[in-house]
Design a protein around this motif. Structure first.
Motif, mmCIF file in Angstrom:
data_model
loop_
_atom_site.group_PDB
_atom_site.id
_atom_site.type_symbol
_atom_site.label_atom_id
_atom_site.label_comp_id
_atom_site.label_asym_id
_atom_site.label_seq_id
_atom_site.Cartn_x
_atom_site.Cartn_y
_atom_site.Cartn_z
ATOM 1 N N PHE A 1 66.577 -29.655 -45.818
ATOM 2 C CA PHE A 1 66.068 -30.647 -46.768
ATOM 3 C C PHE A 1 67.136 -30.996 -47.800
ATOM 4 O O PHE A 1 67.306 -32.164 -48.166
ATOM 5 C CB PHE A 1 64.821 -30.106 -47.460
ATOM 6 N N LEU A 2 67.862 -29.992 -48.281
ATOM 7 C CA LEU A 2 68.858 -30.217 -49.324
ATOM 8 C C LEU A 2 70.170 -30.756 -48.776
ATOM 9 O O LEU A 2 70.873 -31.496 -49.471
ATOM 10 C CB LEU A 2 69.116 -28.924 -50.098
ATOM 11 N N PHE A 3 70.514 -30.399 -47.545
ATOM 12 C CA PHE A 3 71.835 -30.760 -47.023
ATOM 13 C C PHE A 3 71.773 -31.589 -45.740
ATOM 14 O O PHE A 3 72.819 -31.990 -45.229
ATOM 15 C CB PHE A 3 72.663 -29.489 -46.769
ATOM 16 N N GLY A 4 70.594 -31.826 -45.205
ATOM 17 C CA GLY A 4 70.476 -32.621 -43.996
ATOM 18 C C GLY A 4 70.742 -34.090 -44.257
ATOM 19 O O GLY A 4 70.452 -34.617 -45.340
ATOM 20 N N THR A 5 71.270 -34.771 -43.276
ATOM 21 C CA THR A 5 71.679 -36.171 -43.439
ATOM 22 C C THR A 5 70.807 -37.155 -42.663
ATOM 23 O O THR A 5 71.174 -38.324 -42.537
ATOM 24 C CB THR A 5 73.144 -36.337 -42.983
ATOM 25 N N GLU A 6 69.679 -36.694 -42.141
ATOM 26 C CA GLU A 6 68.801 -37.597 -41.387
ATOM 27 C C GLU A 6 67.369 -37.438 -41.872
ATOM 28 O O GLU A 6 66.822 -36.332 -41.890
ATOM 29 C CB GLU A 6 68.874 -37.298 -39.893
ATOM 30 N N TRP A 7 66.777 -38.544 -42.282
ATOM 31 C CA TRP A 7 65.384 -38.561 -42.731
ATOM 32 C C TRP A 7 64.589 -39.367 -41.709
ATOM 33 O O TRP A 7 64.631 -40.589 -41.665
ATOM 34 C CB TRP A 7 65.272 -39.181 -44.130
ATOM 35 N N ALA A 8 63.832 -38.654 -40.852
ATOM 36 C CA ALA A 8 63.053 -39.298 -39.799
ATOM 37 C C ALA A 8 61.717 -38.576 -39.652
ATOM 38 O O ALA A 8 61.511 -37.782 -38.725
ATOM 39 C CB ALA A 8 63.820 -39.274 -38.480
ATOM 40 N N PRO A 9 60.771 -38.824 -40.566
ATOM 41 C CA PRO A 9 59.495 -38.095 -40.542
ATOM 42 C C PRO A 9 58.407 -38.808 -39.740
ATOM 43 O O PRO A 9 57.221 -38.652 -40.036
ATOM 44 C CB PRO A 9 59.124 -38.047 -42.022
ATOM 45 N N ASP A 10 58.778 -39.598 -38.738
ATOM 46 C CA ASP A 10 57.804 -40.455 -38.057
ATOM 47 C C ASP A 10 56.700 -39.662 -37.360
ATOM 48 O O ASP A 10 55.551 -40.107 -37.292
ATOM 49 C CB ASP A 10 58.519 -41.345 -37.042
ATOM 50 N N THR A 11 57.020 -38.497 -36.807
ATOM 51 C CA THR A 11 56.018 -37.723 -36.068
ATOM 52 C C THR A 11 55.374 -36.638 -36.924
ATOM 53 O O THR A 11 54.650 -35.803 -36.399
ATOM 54 C CB THR A 11 56.681 -37.058 -34.847
ATOM 55 N N ALA A 12 55.603 -36.661 -38.230
ATOM 56 C CA ALA A 12 55.065 -35.603 -39.079
ATOM 57 C C ALA A 12 53.544 -35.651 -39.147
ATOM 58 O O ALA A 12 52.885 -34.611 -39.256
ATOM 59 C CB ALA A 12 55.652 -35.706 -40.492
ATOM 60 N N PHE A 13 52.950 -36.847 -39.068
ATOM 61 C CA PHE A 13 51.493 -36.927 -39.149
ATOM 62 C C PHE A 13 50.840 -36.284 -37.928
ATOM 63 O O PHE A 13 49.723 -35.773 -37.998
ATOM 64 C CB PHE A 13 51.053 -38.389 -39.303
#
Length: 418
Positions: free
Chosen positions: A152-164
């Protein structure tokens, strides 16, 4: 019995009891003084003594009852709670009326009551801050129980599409795993804020110096209201202006040089955000610069300094703590802006140094995560609290740095003026 009726009974009993307490307390003090008895305080202070301490138990019981109902505790029926509060006020009225005596230090008791109320008001703001922080921390911890803190702090990809799907227990093994790397979001936040401050700080500070040091009182009285009008314009209007005017202008300007720019770009958002926060810097800086004593300027002139040297070496150092505070307020305002970014910079997390591309910020993603019909306990919704917590920590660090800087200027200026 309806809530409105209970409110009516409560306040229609509170204010008459306090009014009666003031009248009979003052009347008793006047009667004792007319008999030649030396009183410690003035008659009206005895009236306020009885009135305030009569209302204190009523208000206390009412506040306690409200908190009990907020936390779902319904042990006492509402009508009985209101009746008990008013009964306690009537008993307090009788008790404090009997305490109207020459040796009663009514003035001191009233002042102590006022100081207690001011302290309580201060504690409310402090406890509200702690309450906000704790609520964010608890929900953020729920998020980090299912997601990696380091990513979360150091990752470079934000793709929460399947989180639901994960939150609903319907995750598919063939579906891509939700990724919550917040670096692009925070990078966009700081990048857009930096562009806004690059515009706002010089313009705001120079306009403040002009209004306080060079402009006549007539010109200053006309210019300052126009600057402060900018602070009252709704941010959605700024967003419309950025999307419909500034962004196309940026695209056409760079097209002249053969550079391609997107219509949703960080530069237009930063420009408009900078224009929006100019009043925060210019107005507050103007006030603190104007508050510098004229005798300090006259002393600098007597030593042979010209006006520019006086402003640089005398006025600005003495006003620097207030200037830093105004810049800090502007930074906080820029970090929390949402509508301008949504309409001018877009929603896509984009880790890029190119200001002509679309980007997004933390507050935009918080709003996006908390809207919709997804479950509250799914990672996408809980990510909003994680983003809010990190933003809170960043703001706290900025405040700590600014306070230390302000104290350093205070010490330096104090030593230099000995």
């Amino acid at each position: 019995m309806s809530t409105q009726t209970l409110y009516l009974i409560f306040f229609s009993g509170l204010f008459p009891l306090m009014f009666i307490g003031y009248i009979i307390g003052k009347t008793r003090a006047v009667g004792l003084r007319s008999e030649g008895i030396k009183m410690h305080s003035q008659p009206d202070q005895y009236g306020w003594f009885v009135a305030l301490y009569t209302g204190l138990p009523i208000i206390t019981i009412g506040v306690v009852g409200v908190f009990l109902y907020l936390f779902g505790i319904h042990a006492i029926p509402p009508f009985m709670l209101v009746s008990g509060a008013l009964s306690a006020g009537a008993v307090a009225l009788f008790f404090f009326f009997r305490n109207v005596a020459p040796q009663t230090r009514a003035r001191d008791l009233v002042e102590n009551f006022i100081k207690g109320m001011l302290l309580f008001a201060s504690l409310i703001s402090v406890m509200t801050t702690f309450g906000i922080l704790l609520s964010i921390i608890f929900e953020a911890l729920h998020f980090f129980q299912t997601q990696s803190l380091s990513y979360f702090l150091f990752g470079t990809e934000w793709a929460p599409d399947t989180a639901f799907l994960e939150g609903a227990g319907r995750s598919d093994v063939h579906a891509a795993q939700a990724k919550f790397g917040a670096v692009p979001i925070f990078a966009g936040t700081f990048y857009i804020t930096l562009m806004a401050m690059i515009l706002a700080v010089p313009v705001g500070l120079l306009s403040a110096i002009y209004m306080s040091e060079y402009a006549t009182s007539k010109v200053r009285s006309q210019l300052k209201p126009f600057l402060e009008i900018l602070a009252g314009i709704p941010t959605v209007v700024y967003g419309f202006f950025a999307a419909l005017t500034i962004a196309p202008a940026v695209v056409k300007f760079f097209a002249i040089f053969g550079i391609e720019a997107q219509y949703q770009n960080a530069l237009s958002s930063g420009i408009i955000m900078g224009v929006m926060i100019i009043p925060f810097i210019s107005s507050l800086s103007d006030d603190v610069i104007s508050a510098v004593p004229q005798s300090m300027r006259n002393g600098a002139y007597a030593l042979g300094m010209n006006k520019a040297e006086t402003i640089r070496f005398v006025v600005l150092p003495s006003a620097m703590p207030g200037i830093i505070a105004s810049i800090l307020l502007a930074v906080s305002r820029a970090l929390g802006e949402t509508m301008i970014v949504v309409m001018a910079a877009g929603l896509r997390p984009n880790l890029s140094w190119n200001p002509l591309e679309d980007m997004t910020t933390v507050t935009v993603k918080i709003v996006e995560s908390l809207t919709g019909d997804q479950e509250f306990n799914n990672p996408l919704t809980l990510s909003a609290f994680a983003l809010g917590f990190v933003l809170f920590v960043v703001t706290l660090i900025i405040n700590i740095v600014s306070v230390s800087t302000i104290r350093r200027f205070h010490r330096k200026y104090k030593v230099s003026t000995l």
